[in-house]
Design a protein around this motif. Structure first.
Motif, PDB file in Angstrom:
ATOM      1  N   GLU A  76       0.835  -1.200   0.000  1.00  0.00           N
ATOM      2  CA  GLU A  76       0.000   0.000   0.000  1.00  0.00           C
ATOM      3  C   GLU A  76       0.873   1.256   0.000  1.00  0.00           C
ATOM      4  O   GLU A  76       1.917   1.320   0.645  1.00  0.00           O
ATOM      5  N   GLY A  77       0.442   2.258  -0.766  1.00  0.00           N
ATOM      6  CA  GLY A  77       1.147   3.529  -0.775  1.00  0.00           C
ATOM      7  C   GLY A  77       2.421   3.537  -1.594  1.00  0.00           C
ATOM      8  O   GLY A  77       3.268   4.415  -1.410  1.00  0.00           O
ATOM      9  N   THR A  78       2.572   2.573  -2.495  1.00  0.00           N
ATOM     10  CA  THR A  78       3.763   2.512  -3.346  1.00  0.00           C
ATOM     11  C   THR A  78       3.367   2.461  -4.817  1.00  0.00           C
ATOM     12  O   THR A  78       2.220   2.186  -5.160  1.00  0.00           O
ATOM     13  N   VAL A  79       4.352   2.694  -5.679  1.00  0.00           N
ATOM     14  CA  VAL A  79       4.136   2.700  -7.122  1.00  0.00           C
ATOM     15  C   VAL A  79       4.567   1.358  -7.712  1.00  0.00           C
ATOM     16  O   VAL A  79       5.483   0.703  -7.212  1.00  0.00           O
ATOM     17  N   MET A  80       3.905   0.946  -8.788  1.00  0.00           N
ATOM     18  CA  MET A  80       4.275  -0.287  -9.484  1.00  0.00           C
ATOM     19  C   MET A  80       4.142  -0.095 -10.988  1.00  0.00           C
ATOM     20  O   MET A  80       3.463   0.825 -11.453  1.00  0.00           O
ATOM     21  N   LYS A  81       4.805  -0.983 -11.747  1.00  0.00           N
ATOM     22  CA  LYS A  81       4.784  -0.866 -13.204  1.00  0.00           C
ATOM     23  C   LYS A  81       5.348  -2.131 -13.834  1.00  0.00           C
ATOM     24  O   LYS A  81       5.853  -3.022 -13.141  1.00  0.00           O
ATOM     25  N   CYS A  82       5.317  -2.185 -15.169  1.00  0.00           N
ATOM     26  CA  CYS A  82       5.974  -3.237 -15.943  1.00  0.00           C
ATOM     27  C   CYS A  82       7.451  -3.279 -15.593  1.00  0.00           C
ATOM     28  O   CYS A  82       8.109  -2.236 -15.510  1.00  0.00           O
TER      29      CYS A  82
END
Length: 328
Positions: free
Chosen positions: A216-222
């Motif tokens: 929670e509260g974090t960024v994610m991506k490919c």
């Protein structure tokens, strides 16, 4: 006779390593596997299935499959993940002429990264360059730029660029400021706004190379699936695509493959007029596109997947015309 068969199959995904792609990381994967053999609190009955592994000192050993750690990639710590895979420059090529929006790349990625239905690291978008041109489907991952603005603006070093071209996020360092999201011209990043039960799954230790479990509260991506690359396999999007749209490989070796055919990266880009999205921004992305020329499938085939796709583009004039014509 057996050797002849292997030579004939040199272009399929089982020979990804044999062709030279990522051959140097086989020992790395083998080291992770071997180091975890039979490290268990209780005895487990052998399955009878044997696996051949490469030890760190270059020897081939045969072990029972039950003694092998199923998640060797989880041993790649956040610190180790910043180093990247030695002597590699990973690159992706997407052939727009083959894409029919089958969405298997999206689904394969979602399953591997434990994403929800509405979370997409790989986005397949409907693109129309101008009113006179026909639209086409554009698979859009993170572009793993050589000059990534997301890395420049990150105040904690949570987003970082590796020497093998891959850009990753360490959510142990991410403070959720979203600077990287606003700086990315490709809209490749997503934010985890609330807590989800899947974040509590600790069966697989966290690593920036797997993006699992998220927080929670974090960024994610490919992430280009570096955990798969370490064991000599294609990223999930490439291996899941039934049309062979996505090629992946190593720029240093000048080779890319979609699992069915293997070609020279430089020749493919040169012969097919390969280009990079938003080239003028100077981000130098490591994802290339082959133009949607002589397309293999009519655009309307891409609406046969699910009703949600039609709903997504219902206000597009071209799509409205297709509906009037009864094509979708």
């Amino acid at each position: 006779m057996e050797n002849n068969k292997n030579e004939k199959k040199s272009t399929n995904r089982r020979n990804f390593l044999k062709l030279g792609l990522m051959s140097s990381v086989t020992a790395v994967a083998g080291a992770s596997l071997i180091s975890n053999l039979a490290v268990q609190d209780e005895e487990v009955a052998e399955s009878g299935e044997k696996m051949r592994l490469l030890t760190p000192d270059g020897k081939i050993v045969e072990v029972d499959a039950t003694n092998v750690n199923q998640y060797p990639e989880a041993l790649i710590t956040p610190e180790e993940s910043r180093k990247g895979i030695p002597n590699r420059k990973f690159v992706m090529v997407i052939d727009l002429a083959k894409c029919k929006n089958a969405r298997k790349c999206v689904e394969g990625c979602q399953k591997a990264h434990k994403l929800d239905y509405n979370e997409e690291f790989m986005k397949v978008q409907l693109i129309q360059d101008n009113p006179e041109a026909s639209p086409y489907w554009l698979p859009k991952p993170c572009f793993h730029c050589d000059e990534p603005p997301c890395v420049t603006v990150c105040p904690t070093g949570a987003t970082f660029k590796r020497e093998d071209n891959i850009v990753l996020i360490d959510n142990d360092r991410c403070i959720g400021c979203k600077f990287c999201i606003t700086s990315c011209p490709y809209s490749a990043r997503q934010f985890n706004w609330g807590h989800k039960e899947k974040f509590d799954d600790k069966s697989q230790p966290y690593s920036p190379e797997t993006s699992v479990p998220a927080a929670e509260g974090t960024v994610m991506k490919c992430d280009f699936c570096p955990d798969m690359l370490r064991v000599g396999k294609l990223p999930h999007c490439a291996s899941s695509c039934p049309m062979g749209v996505i090629y992946f490989g190593d720029k240093n070796e000048d080779i890319v493959t979609n699992g069915e055919e293997t070609v020279r990266f430089s020749q493919l880009i040169n012969d097919r007029g390969g280009y990079r999205h938003l080239e003028h921004l100077g981000t130098k992305p490591n994802v290339y596109y082959l133009p949607a020329v002589n397309r293999q499938f009519p655009l309307e085939r891409g609406f046969n997947v699910e009703e949600d796709i039609i709903e997504r583009y219902k206000d597009v004039p071209y799509v409205q015309d297709l509906k009037k014509q009864g094509k979708i």
